[in-house]
Design a protein around this motif. Structure first.
Motif, PDB file in Angstrom:
ATOM      1  N   ASP A 152       0.715  -1.380   0.113  1.00 20.86           N
ATOM      2  CA  ASP A 152      -0.130  -0.097   0.061  1.00 20.86           C
ATOM      3  C   ASP A 152       0.857   1.393   0.081  1.00 20.86           C
ATOM      4  OD1 ASP A 152       1.059  -0.181   2.517  1.00 20.86           O
ATOM      5  OD2 ASP A 152      -0.789   0.163   3.665  1.00 20.86           O
ATOM      6  N   ARG A 153       2.192   0.995  -0.527  1.00 27.95           N
ATOM      7  CA  ARG A 153       2.828   2.351  -0.615  1.00 27.95           C
ATOM      8  C   ARG A 153       4.079   2.213  -1.260  1.00 27.95           C
ATOM      9  NH1 ARG A 153       3.104   3.245   5.694  1.00 27.95           N
ATOM     10  NH2 ARG A 153       1.112   1.674   5.389  1.00 27.95           N
ATOM     11  N   GLU A 154       5.116   3.126  -1.316  1.00 28.82           N
ATOM     12  CA  GLU A 154       6.298   2.855  -2.174  1.00 28.82           C
ATOM     13  C   GLU A 154       7.244   3.339  -1.210  1.00 28.82           C
ATOM     14  OE1 GLU A 154       6.523   4.142  -6.300  1.00 28.82           O
ATOM     15  OE2 GLU A 154       4.210   4.603  -5.903  1.00 28.82           O
ATOM     16  N   LEU A 155       8.277   2.451  -0.739  1.00 27.80           N
ATOM     17  CA  LEU A 155       9.400   2.459   0.335  1.00 27.80           C
ATOM     18  C   LEU A 155      10.700   1.997  -0.399  1.00 27.80           C
ATOM     19  CD1 LEU A 155       7.504   2.002   3.486  1.00 27.80           C
ATOM     20  CD2 LEU A 155       8.270   4.026   2.563  1.00 27.80           C
ATOM     21  N   ALA A 156      11.641   2.769  -0.212  1.00 29.21           N
ATOM     22  CA  ALA A 156      13.080   2.170  -0.986  1.00 29.21           C
ATOM     23  C   ALA A 156      13.984   1.953   0.350  1.00 29.21           C
ATOM     24  CB  ALA A 156      13.720   3.415  -1.611  1.00 29.21           C
ATOM     25  N   HIS A 157      14.227   0.680   0.431  1.00 28.80           N
ATOM     26  CA  HIS A 157      15.062   0.172   1.518  1.00 28.80           C
ATOM     27  C   HIS A 157      15.544  -1.346   1.098  1.00 28.80           C
ATOM     28  CE1 HIS A 157      17.011  -1.165   5.417  1.00 28.80           C
ATOM     29  NE2 HIS A 157      16.843  -0.008   5.807  1.00 28.80           N
ATOM     30  N   ASP A 158      16.671  -1.827   1.641  1.00 33.26           N
ATOM     31  CA  ASP A 158      16.922  -3.402   1.205  1.00 33.26           C
ATOM     32  C   ASP A 158      16.033  -4.400   1.787  1.00 33.26           C
ATOM     33  OD1 ASP A 158      18.950  -2.290  -0.491  1.00 33.26           O
ATOM     34  OD2 ASP A 158      20.550  -2.461   0.942  1.00 33.26           O
ATOM     35  N   ASN A 159      15.487  -3.928   2.919  1.00 31.88           N
ATOM     36  CA  ASN A 159      14.647  -4.932   3.747  1.00 31.88           C
ATOM     37  C   ASN A 159      13.405  -4.786   3.140  1.00 31.88           C
ATOM     38  OD1 ASN A 159      16.875  -6.223   5.047  1.00 31.88           O
ATOM     39  ND2 ASN A 159      17.050  -4.617   6.652  1.00 31.88           N
ATOM     40  N   HIS A 185      12.928  -8.737  -6.316  1.00 27.73           N
ATOM     41  CA  HIS A 185      12.612  -7.788  -6.850  1.00 27.73           C
ATOM     42  C   HIS A 185      11.019  -7.098  -6.945  1.00 27.73           C
ATOM     43  CE1 HIS A 185      16.177  -7.960  -9.427  1.00 27.73           C
ATOM     44  NE2 HIS A 185      15.712  -8.948  -9.569  1.00 27.73           N
ATOM     45  N   ASN A 186      10.766  -5.824  -6.874  1.00 24.10           N
ATOM     46  CA  ASN A 186       9.520  -5.150  -6.820  1.00 24.10           C
ATOM     47  C   ASN A 186       8.661  -5.807  -7.859  1.00 24.10           C
ATOM     48  OD1 ASN A 186      10.275  -3.666  -4.348  1.00 24.10           O
ATOM     49  ND2 ASN A 186      10.696  -1.847  -5.730  1.00 24.10           N
ATOM     50  N   GLU A 187       7.269  -5.773  -7.704  1.00 21.08           N
ATOM     51  CA  GLU A 187       6.562  -6.609  -8.455  1.00 21.08           C
ATOM     52  C   GLU A 187       5.330  -5.679  -8.487  1.00 21.08           C
ATOM     53  OE1 GLU A 187       6.698  -8.937 -10.559  1.00 21.08           O
ATOM     54  OE2 GLU A 187       8.460 -10.287  -9.655  1.00 21.08           O
ATOM     55  N   ARG A 188       4.562  -5.823  -9.707  1.00 21.15           N
ATOM     56  CA  ARG A 188       3.282  -5.114 -10.045  1.00 21.15           C
ATOM     57  C   ARG A 188       2.180  -5.831 -10.412  1.00 21.15           C
ATOM     58  NH1 ARG A 188       2.218   0.197  -9.989  1.00 21.15           N
ATOM     59  NH2 ARG A 188       4.435   0.761  -9.975  1.00 21.15           N
ATOM     60  N   ILE A 189       1.062  -5.860  -9.854  1.00 20.04           N
ATOM     61  CA  ILE A 189      -0.186  -6.763 -10.226  1.00 20.04           C
ATOM     62  C   ILE A 189      -0.796  -6.178 -11.299  1.00 20.04           C
ATOM     63  CG2 ILE A 189      -2.170  -7.931  -9.470  1.00 20.04           C
ATOM     64  CD1 ILE A 189       0.133  -9.128  -8.377  1.00 20.04           C
TER      65      ILE A 189
END
Length: 321
Positions: A138-145, A304-308
């Motif tokens: 429900d959001r976009e965040l940038a972090h390795d974890n 990797h980030n994914e999109r539905i």
């Protein structure tokens, strides 16, 4: 409650030997291990999960944090998560409310999937910085974890507006979700951008809350302002169902006077009359993918980030004028 001390006493062995046997260690002979396990079963010994998690630094439990449990949306989503986790020997607990946020720092779960507005992004980044593994929906965040599995909200909203325009609707309403909702914001941004392409379309917004009650209130206002057939894009299906409920008590017909489009394709939409047009995606796949992403993070694999992706389901609730 039976402890390993009780088992050790009855078996005539040390506590450490019992511990090795219960954990399947090769440090104990098969004969001794079998005898200890038989005694443990006879005494109805139940392992202490908290103690085990402290020792192994894992609980084999994943938490999914939701803003609330209401509505028809969450069933398939959670089913997808549960099936994916079960296949890898993990259990799922569903959490809601700020008190449950302590499950992460207290080590009660191995990681979390977050679909919860009450979690601030700052808190999530703090948890990630401390080594906790998270997947956000429900959001976009940038972090390795932290990884994200997001809906293609903007594509869905664009499909909806294009469908109304193709059916020659000149007056459109958008009924929004609650303030602070990422999905609502993304859909609304796309709606506003898309309607700018059609200057002949009169566009209006009504604040909603992703629930049936706000859909009913929106229907009431639209009828009060009614002068000609209108198109209404409800940013989720729950609000669209609320509109159906309200309009059923009036002389206004869905698909004739009020043309309605939803978003989510929840099961209930299959039973609406006329059939609700909506934006579809696999909620089960969304949940399963989020769960698998989290397990890969925990196992320190590359993720990797994914999109539905989404599709349009046409219905008689939107027809040409």
């Amino acid at each position: 409650m039976v402890s390993i001390k009780d088992i050790a006493k009855q078996a005539g062995v040390s506590i450490s030997t019992v511990s090795y046997a219960l954990n399947g260690s090769t440090k104990v002979t098969e004969e001794t291990s079998a005898r200890i396990l038989a005694i443990a079963k006879e005494l109805n010994y139940i392992p202490n999960a908290a103690a085990r998690s402290l020792k192994k630094r894992e609980t084999k439990i994943i938490g999914v944090f939701l803003t609330n449990y209401s509505g028809a949306f969450y069933g398939e989503l959670l089913q997808g998560m549960s099936e994916a986790l079960g296949a890898h020997g993990y259990e799922l607990i569903v959490c809601s409310g700020k008190e449950s946020h302590r499950f992460l720092p207290e080590g009660m779960i191995d990681g979390a999937v977050v679909l919860d507005q009450t979690f601030s992004s700052t808190d999530l980044l703090t948890f990630a910085e401390r080594g906790h593994k998270l997947v956000v929906m429900d959001r976009e965040l940038a972090h390795d974890n932290i990884k994200q599995v997001l809906l293609d909200n903007k594509a869905g909203a664009t499909l909806a507006i294009e469908h109304f325009v193709e059916n020659r609707h000149k007056k459109l309403y958008a009924v929004t979700g609650p303030n602070g909702s990422y999905d609502s914001q993304q859909r609304l941004e796309a709606v506003r951008q898309e309607v700018q392409r059609y200057p002949h379309v009169s566009y209006h917004e009504i604040q909603g809350g992703f629930d049936k009650q706000s859909g009913e209130k929106a229907a009431k206002r639209i009828i009060e302002e009614y002068t000609e057939p209108v198109g209404v894009f409800c940013l989720n299906d729950e609000m669209a169902i609320g509109m159906y409920n309200y309009l059923a008590k009036t002389d206004y017909q869905v698909g004739e006077h009020i043309h309605i489009m939803g978003f989510d394709n929840i099961e209930l939409t299959q039973y609406t009359s006329p059939r609700l047009a909506t934006i579809n995606y696999s909620k089960r796949k969304w949940g399963a993918l989020a769960a698998v992403q989290l397990l890969q993070l925990i196992q320190q694999k590359e993720v990797h980030n994914e999109r539905i992706y989404v599709t349009l389901v046409e219905g008689e609730s939107v027809s040409g004028k």
